[in-house]
Scaffold this active site. Structure first.
Site, PDB file in Angstrom:
ATOM      1  N   HIS A 182       0.821  -1.214   0.000  1.00  0.00           N
ATOM      2  CA  HIS A 182       0.000   0.000   0.000  1.00  0.00           C
ATOM      3  C   HIS A 182       0.855   1.264   0.000  1.00  0.00           C
ATOM      4  CE1 HIS A 182      -3.523   2.390   1.851  1.00  0.00           C
ATOM      5  NE2 HIS A 182      -3.941   1.955   0.677  1.00  0.00           N
ATOM      6  N   LYS A 230       3.243   4.461  -1.008  1.00  0.00           N
ATOM      7  CA  LYS A 230       3.203   5.432  -2.103  1.00  0.00           C
ATOM      8  C   LYS A 230       4.371   6.390  -1.965  1.00  0.00           C
ATOM      9  CE  LYS A 230      -1.592   4.769  -1.607  1.00  0.00           C
ATOM     10  NZ  LYS A 230      -2.197   4.145  -0.448  1.00  0.00           N
ATOM     11  N   ASP A 260      15.768  12.051  -8.578  1.00  0.00           N
ATOM     12  CA  ASP A 260      17.196  12.309  -8.418  1.00  0.00           C
ATOM     13  C   ASP A 260      17.677  12.196  -6.973  1.00  0.00           C
ATOM     14  OD1 ASP A 260      17.913  12.594 -11.053  1.00  0.00           O
ATOM     15  OD2 ASP A 260      17.684  14.770 -11.098  1.00  0.00           O
ATOM     16  N   HIS A 287      -9.962  10.540   1.677  1.00  0.00           N
ATOM     17  CA  HIS A 287      -8.941   9.528   1.421  1.00  0.00           C
ATOM     18  C   HIS A 287      -7.623   9.826   2.129  1.00  0.00           C
ATOM     19  CE1 HIS A 287      -6.289   6.878  -1.150  1.00  0.00           C
ATOM     20  NE2 HIS A 287      -7.295   6.079  -0.883  1.00  0.00           N
ATOM     21  N   LYS A 340      -4.893  10.320   5.153  1.00  0.00           N
ATOM     22  CA  LYS A 340      -4.633   9.590   6.390  1.00  0.00           C
ATOM     23  C   LYS A 340      -3.635  10.394   7.212  1.00  0.00           C
ATOM     24  CE  LYS A 340      -4.540   6.338   2.747  1.00  0.00           C
ATOM     25  NZ  LYS A 340      -5.922   6.418   2.388  1.00  0.00           N
ATOM     26  N   ASP A 364      -1.081  16.302  20.126  1.00  0.00           N
ATOM     27  CA  ASP A 364      -0.710  17.409  21.017  1.00  0.00           C
ATOM     28  C   ASP A 364      -0.276  18.668  20.278  1.00  0.00           C
ATOM     29  OD1 ASP A 364      -1.281  15.842  23.205  1.00  0.00           O
ATOM     30  OD2 ASP A 364       0.783  15.189  23.500  1.00  0.00           O
TER      31      ASP A 364
END
Length: 513
Positions: free
Chosen positions: A170, A172, A177, A409, A411, A416
């Site tokens: 999952h 991404k 470079d 979508h 996450k 704090d």
């Protein structure tokens, strides 16, 4: 009526199981070896960024990418300016306008002599020909994580090898470079960049420079060399060499589409380009930790101590006074509810933003969350559910595995007002135990305050507030035009969808969600 005998019933299943066992994974012997390109300070990106990085020793520069079209344009820009290497790792890559334009950007880079490594989870369909064509092109190598050997009848592989294939990559990341990387929640597809006609995803990535880029590159090398990553030419059938020119033609056609034209305009006007040249990029400089699962998790071989939740806990610590969770697929399980309730009892203010049933794009996952709402609310935890942002498109089909007009979508976890996590990890058992995940923990009060506000943005206008009435039943409060509308059931949903979710909530399937 004469019922078929046991032998008659078992024969077809035996054939299916026999066929599913025939296609074995190829050997990894002789697989090429490579690592991230080092010493790229003399590239265009390195020359522009190195002085900024040296001026902030030990810290990484981060910029949130909340705007969808700009997030895609930034990736295309980084592919266009790359001179040595592109390391690209994704879970989903659609064969749509965004996917086509980015495939073509990788192909152009390779034609300039840039080494391109593309690692995709093999949970994608309809792109086998493109991937094989890219892999056949000089300077590009494609690998597939936990691949299926049956390209059309994948159910056969599931029958024979479900424990492995139920585990997906999952992660991404997009690294140019070894100087700039993008990490976050977005897959590659029009809906993830705010250009789709059927979805309006609220999503988030982070662009980063500095020491954390080396950590991302090192992690990419781990996955590239893992026992789950197979060279595409050992999995996919050969294709006509002219397929690369077909990709270029498809990209040209995509640019003529209204959505593609909008992408091109966004790229041309991208502030990042001018800011980069002038050295005025709006970086937040902060200690940034890259955390990810051991790729051995893809084979079920990672220990609990190596899983992302444990690593996140070690770096994040425990909140002292406030915790904000933004997660599209929030499935806390009974253990998670007890943990959150104990924090709330100790005085920690907890706010959770997730998708409503009308907004989620995977309604079956909602079943694992729905049954936890009451105990969370009884623990004085604030719950908000994102509305479907396009109510005018109510005619589209939606069911337990169907789509909706919009979906959260992103996450993120903010603690704090001082630290924030941004990445691919959902607060659910699948992310915790099955899929591999990655993300950044950023020690920045500025981002820890701003990001949840940006995503939630006036949360009462964009989400339902969930409460319990005096009888202990759920109520959805919609704040609209200065009024409060109260719903007794999940707003914007039909009886059968709610009934299906209710039935699934009673089943012991949390571990699959």
């Amino acid at each position: 009526m004469k019922w078929p005998g046991l032998r008659t019933l078992c024969a077809p299943m035996a054939v299916v199981l026999l066929l599913s066992g025939c296609a074995q994974l190829p050997s990894l012997k002789g697989r090429s070896q490579s690592v991230a390109v080092q010493n790229t300070a003399d590239t265009s990106l390195g020359t522009l960024l190195e002085p900024l990085v040296l001026a902030h020793p030990g810290k990484s520069g981060v910029i949130p990418l909340a705007n969808g079209p700009q997030a895609l344009a930034t990736r295309i820009f980084l592919a266009n300016v790359a001179q040595r290497s592109l390391d690209v790792q994704y879970y989903i890559w659609h064969n749509d306008i965004a996917g086509t334009l980015l495939f073509e950007a990788l192909s152009r880079a390779a034609r300039r002599g840039v080494r391109v490594r593309l690692l995709l989870d093999d949970n994608n369909r309809d792109i086998d020909g493109i991937l094989r064509a890219l892999d056949a092109q000089p300077n590009i190598e494609v690998r597939l994580f936990n691949p299926f050997m049956h390209r059309s009848w994948r159910v056969l592989d599931y029958l024979a090898d479900f424990p492995r294939l139920n585990r997906r990559m999952h992660n991404k990341s997009f690294t140019s470079d070894n100087q700039v990387t993008i990490v976050g929640g977005r897959n590659i597809g029009d809906e993830y960049f705010g250009a789709g006609q059927d979805f309006l995803f609220v999503d988030l990535d982070v662009l980063a420079v500095g020491p954390v880029v080396q950590a991302v590159s090192k992690d990419f090398d781990r996955y590239w060399a893992s026992g789950s990553s197979y060279p595409a030419d050992r999995i996919l059938p050969k294709v006509d060499p002219t397929s690369i020119s077909d990709l270029s033609a498809a990209a040209t056609a995509a640019q003529q589409e209204p959505v593609g034209h909008a992408y091109e305009q966004t790229l041309a006007a991208l502030p990042f380009q001018k800011q980069l040249r002038e050295g005025h990029l709006p970086f937040v400089w902060a200690t940034t930790h890259m955390i990810s699962d051991d790729p051995a998790k893809g084979l079920g071989l990672a220990t609990d101590n190596e899983l992302l939740p444990k690593r996140l806990e070690r770096i994040f610590g425990s909140p002292e006074y406030e915790l904000q969770i933004v997660s599209p697929y929030f499935v806390p399980t009974s253990t998670g509810v007890r943990y959150l309730a104990a924090l709330a009892k100790s005085g920690v203010k907890i706010t959770i933003l997730t998708n409503s049933l009308e907004a989620t794009d995977v309604a079956i996952v909602h079943a694992g969350y729905a049954k936890r709402r009451k105990p969370l609310l009884r623990a004085d935890i604030a719950l908000f559910e994102m509305k479907r942002l396009e109510p005018g498109r109510s005619s589209r089909k939606r069911n337990l595995t169907g789509s909706s007009g919009s979906s959260l979508h992103a996450k993120t976890i903010s603690i704090d007002h001082s630290r924030i996590f941004i990445g691919s990890f959902n607060f659910d058992p699948r992310s915790a135990r099955l899929n591999t995940e990655m993300g950044f923990v950023i020690d920045s009060p500025q981002m820890a305050r701003a990001i949840p506000q940006a995503i939630g943005g006036n949360v009462l206008s964009r989400a339902y507030e969930i409460r319990l009435n005096p009888a202990g039943e759920l109520r959805w409060l919609e704040h609209k035009d200065g009024k409060v509308i109260v719903y007794d059931t999940d707003p914007g949903t039909g009886f059968w969808l709610r009934f299906g979710v209710s039935v699934l909530s009673e089943l012991p399937i949390d571990w699959l969600l």
